[in-house]
Design an enzyme around this catalytic site. Structure first.
Site, PDB file in Angstrom:
ATOM      1  CE  LYS A 188      -1.946 -59.368 -15.090  1.00  0.00           C
ATOM      2  NZ  LYS A 188      -1.574 -57.847 -14.316  1.00  0.00           N
TER       3      LYS A 188
HETATM    4  C1  LIG Z   1       1.283 -56.807 -19.660  1.00  0.00           C
HETATM    5  C2  LIG Z   1       2.051 -57.467 -18.846  1.00  0.00           C
HETATM    6  N1  LIG Z   1       3.025 -59.008 -18.276  1.00  0.00           N
HETATM    7  C3  LIG Z   1       3.560 -59.338 -17.321  1.00  0.00           C
HETATM    8  C4  LIG Z   1       3.172 -59.053 -15.929  1.00  0.00           C
HETATM    9  C5  LIG Z   1       3.727 -59.399 -15.303  1.00  0.00           C
HETATM   10  O1  LIG Z   1       3.111 -60.241 -14.484  1.00  0.00           O
HETATM   11  P1  LIG Z   1       3.174 -60.455 -13.067  1.00  0.00           P
HETATM   12  O2  LIG Z   1       2.786 -59.281 -12.219  1.00  0.00           O
HETATM   13  O3  LIG Z   1       1.916 -61.662 -12.866  1.00  0.00           O
HETATM   14  O4  LIG Z   1       4.378 -60.894 -12.885  1.00  0.00           O
HETATM   15  C6  LIG Z   1       2.303 -57.616 -16.670  1.00  0.00           C
HETATM   16  C7  LIG Z   1       2.038 -57.425 -15.389  1.00  0.00           C
HETATM   17  O5  LIG Z   1       1.121 -56.641 -14.868  1.00  0.00           O
HETATM   18  C8  LIG Z   1       1.834 -57.429 -17.085  1.00  0.00           C
HETATM   19  O6  LIG Z   1       0.343 -56.687 -17.281  1.00  0.00           O
END
Ligand SMILES: Cc1ncc(COP(=O)(O)O)c(C=O)c1O
Length: 389
Positions: A188
């Site tokens: 990110k």
């Molecule tokens: C659109 C979206 N929502 C939620 C998440 C979940 O993020 P995390 O990996 O921080 O749990 C991601 C992960 O890349 C994502 O792309």
């Protein structure tokens, strides 16, 4: 590294001496888990996006789970979201025993189609929440989504995992709904390795999420081993989770946050180079753009029927030319679990399917620089020309 001869990866985190020193300071402090540093990160993040409550969590997935739980989502409820997202956006509803109702994305794009959302909300009972996903950092039409949610009496949880910092006239994406959730996963724009932030302007929701983030304990307990005044005593008032962000990771987040505006400017420059280079390509078109785009992803769109080979050959050609790529997303309704649970076919959501089949995510990261962006653009043009029908 010379952009013309070395591989350009799809993503690379931007970490410097500041992050290293901040982590060392935590390592030497004797306090590794959630404490003063995470608290400062929350305050600074809240000030940055302009929200009264920010809670640091160990992932956006945890944050989405906390958000739906705080809204009271449970068995018998439905949660509407787009199939054009990552696994966790929908899975958290199932963790709470609720059902997911998918809604297709806009033609030619990746975000929830508000026209279809209106139809879904008009025809579906017991919808407790809508989760718009700001795919790639391009904010959804929040004005329309909020108006629909008000009309049908459901909450809005923004999946802003990609959308930091998406600054619009009305505020940052993630701060516009009832709850917003950001991700600091390794790829990110700002990262803590793994981590996330949940924001809300509702003090009651913030309190509930704070309690459930930390074992269902009714007060902040991170200082109970060190504070001279804090009591060792605490009460477990709910069956909570363990979703806190440790200081070790929050220290990285604080340094990344200071660089967020510069990171965004660098990403915008790369997106600008790509946009200009891809405008007149016969076989592809630029990624959709719009106000507040954070450019977490740059998703090139191949034009159907213009290449004599498929996307895999195109991606393979780019790899040979030294360019790393990815694909965002394989729509959830094509995944075995969701297809089986709701009897879905790939064609059930034709726009999501079409967008998936055409998309290729190109490298976009701070530190990549305009010269590498131009190398990628050249590689795209040459690879496409070599495969043109
Ligand atoms: C659109 C979206 N929502 C939620 C998440 C979940 O993020 P995390 O990996 O921080 O749990 C991601 C992960 O890349 C994502 O792309």
């Amino acid at each position: 590294m010379s952009p013309s001869t070395d591989f350009i990866p799809f993503a690379l985190p931007s970490l410097g001496r500041e992050e290293e020193e901040a982590v060392l300071a935590v390592l030497r402090s004797g306090w590794l888990t959630t404490g003063a540093v995470a608290l400062r990160f929350e305050e600074e993040f809240a000030a940055f996006v302009g929200t009264p409550h920010a809670l640091a969590v160990n992932s956006a997935t945890s944050g989405l789970h906390l958000a739906l739980e705080a809204l009271g989502v449970g068995p018998g409820d439905r949660v509407v979201t787009s199939p054009y997202t990552f696994a966790s956006t929908a899975a958290v509803a199932r963790h709470l025993g609720a059902e997911v109702v998918f809604c297709d994305v806009v033609p030619g794009g990746y975000n929830l189609d508000t026209g279809r959302l209106a139809e879904v909300l008009a025809s579906t009972r017991n919808v407790k929440a809508v989760i718009p996903v700001h795919v790639g950092g391009l904010p959804c039409d929040m004005e329309e989504i909020l108006a629909l949610a008000r009309r049908y009496g459901c909450a809005v949880v923004e999946d802003a995992a990609h959308a930091f910092p998406s600054r619009m006239a009305g505020g940052f994406a993630g701060t516009l709904g009832d709850i917003g959730v950001y991700s600091f996963y390794a790829t990110k724009t700002i990262t803590t390795g793994d981590g996330g932030m949940v924001v809300t302007s509702d003090a009651r929701l913030a309190k509930r999420m704070g309690t459930m983030r930390m074992h269902g304990i009714d007060r902040p307990v991170w200082d109970r081993y060190t504070s001279k005044t804090a009591s060792w005593s605490y009460s477990v008032v709910e069956a909570g989770y363990k979703y806190n962000l440790p200081d070790l990771l929050a220290a990285i987040g604080r340094e990344q946050l200071k660089k967020a505006d510069r990171f965004l400017a660098e990403r915008r420059e790369i997106a600008g180079i790509y946009g200009a280079a891809f405008r007149d390509l016969p076989f592809a078109e630029p990624a959709p753009d719009g106000p507040g785009h954070a450019w977490h992803l740059y998703s090139l769109r191949l034009k159907p029927g213009t290449l004599r080979a498929g996307r895999d050959e195109f991606v393979g050609g780019l790899r040979e030319a030294g360019v790393g790529t990815s694909v965002h997303f394989i729509p959830l309704h094509t995944m075995p679990y969701w297809a089986r649970r709701y009897g879905l076919e790939p064609e059930s959501f034709p726009e999501a399917l079409a967008s998936f089949q055409r998309t290729v995510s190109l490298p976009i990261w701070q530190g990549m620089g305009p010269e590498r962006a131009r190398s990628v653009a050249r590689a795209v043009a040459e690879t496409g020309a070599g495969l043109s029908a």
